[in-house]
Design an enzyme around this catalytic site. Structure first.
Site, PDB file in Angstrom:
ATOM      1  N   THR A  66      -4.878 -12.803   1.080  1.00 62.14           N
ATOM      2  CA  THR A  66      -3.428 -12.956   1.013  1.00 62.14           C
ATOM      3  C   THR A  66      -2.769 -12.302   2.222  1.00 62.14           C
ATOM      4  OG1 THR A  66      -3.222 -10.960  -0.328  1.00 62.14           O
ATOM      5  CG2 THR A  66      -3.399 -13.053  -1.511  1.00 62.14           C
ATOM      6  N   SER A  67      -3.563 -12.016   3.251  1.00 66.01           N
ATOM      7  CA  SER A  67      -3.006 -11.330   4.428  1.00 66.01           C
ATOM      8  C   SER A  67      -2.612 -12.338   5.501  1.00 66.01           C
ATOM      9  CB  SER A  67      -3.977 -10.279   4.944  1.00 66.01           C
ATOM     10  OG  SER A  67      -5.216 -10.863   5.307  1.00 66.01           O
ATOM     11  N   GLU A  97      -1.953 -23.420   9.778  1.00 66.32           N
ATOM     12  CA  GLU A  97      -0.821 -23.690   8.899  1.00 66.32           C
ATOM     13  C   GLU A  97       0.254 -24.421   9.699  1.00 66.32           C
ATOM     14  OE1 GLU A  97       0.375 -20.030   7.030  1.00 66.32           O
ATOM     15  OE2 GLU A  97      -1.464 -19.900   5.894  1.00 66.32           O
ATOM     16  N   HIS A 116       1.677 -19.171   0.612  1.00 71.26           N
ATOM     17  CA  HIS A 116       1.932 -17.762   0.907  1.00 71.26           C
ATOM     18  C   HIS A 116       3.326 -17.351   0.432  1.00 71.26           C
ATOM     19  CE1 HIS A 116       0.879 -14.025   2.866  1.00 71.26           C
ATOM     20  NE2 HIS A 116       1.911 -14.074   3.677  1.00 71.26           N
ATOM     21  N   ALA A 117       4.207 -18.317   0.260  1.00 71.95           N
ATOM     22  CA  ALA A 117       5.578 -18.061  -0.162  1.00 71.95           C
ATOM     23  C   ALA A 117       5.730 -18.158  -1.673  1.00 71.95           C
ATOM     24  CB  ALA A 117       6.514 -19.052   0.535  1.00 71.95           C
TER      25      ALA A 117
END
Length: 181
Positions: A66-67, A97, A116-117
């Protein structure tokens, strides 16, 4: 749960203070059931997890990123997941991305993928905004804001002087900000 920690910048003392046992990278990979990555992307961290690192993990382990996407060599991860080197992966960041919806990683049953959002909701934005304003107002009152990450800055004479100067000049301004506490 036993928590292991490794970082290029971590000390055993800081790991212990956070409730973790500091180990070397190889031990962390070999002993962990879940390897969760929490690091920034830099030249030192680009592809810090590749085929060699994944091969050191348990076959029953999961990789969580998740980094930043490029800290994991995604082609190596895809191969490892397809060949059963590890049990699975949870990803909300990707090496490229936006990621092509046809990317084969999305077709795997042993991958959980999310944007990620995921947390960017109206409530989250409002909470972030309120916390940011509170931190600014704390500084304006000459108080240390909650959540300072680099706490060593609090001891610097220049920071202390700025904090004191703000605290002495803002009583009238803060009084005029009706509704903010």
């Amino acid at each position: 749960m036993s928590v292991l920690a490794w970082s290029q910048n971590l000390t055993p003392e800081r790991a212990a203070a956070a409730g973790a046992r500091y180990v070397d990278k190889a031990t962390l990979l070999a002993e962990s059931d879940f390897v969760s990555l929490h690091l920034k992307l830099s030249e030192r961290t680009h592809h810090i997890i590749g085929a060699a690192e994944i091969a050191q993990m348990k076959k029953t382990a999961y990789l969580i990123n998740t980094s930043r996407g490029p800290v994991v060599n995604e082609p190596a991860l895809l191969k490892a997941l397809n060949e059963g080197w590890i049990a699975g992966a949870a990803l909300d960041v990707f090496e490229v991305e936006p990621t092509d919806p046809a990317d084969p990683i999305f077709k795997l049953d042993n991958v959980i993928a999310a944007p990620h959002a995921l947390c960017w909701t109206d409530q989250c934005f409002a909470g972030n905004g309120a916390a940011d304003i509170k931190a600014v107002l704390d500084v304006m009152k000459g108080q240390v804001p909650r959540g300072v990450v680099n706490r060593e800055v609090l001891e610097r004479p220049g920071f202390k002087a700025k904090l004191a100067a703000f605290g002495n000049k803002t009583d009238t301004l803060l009084h005029d900000l009706v509704g903010w506490q």
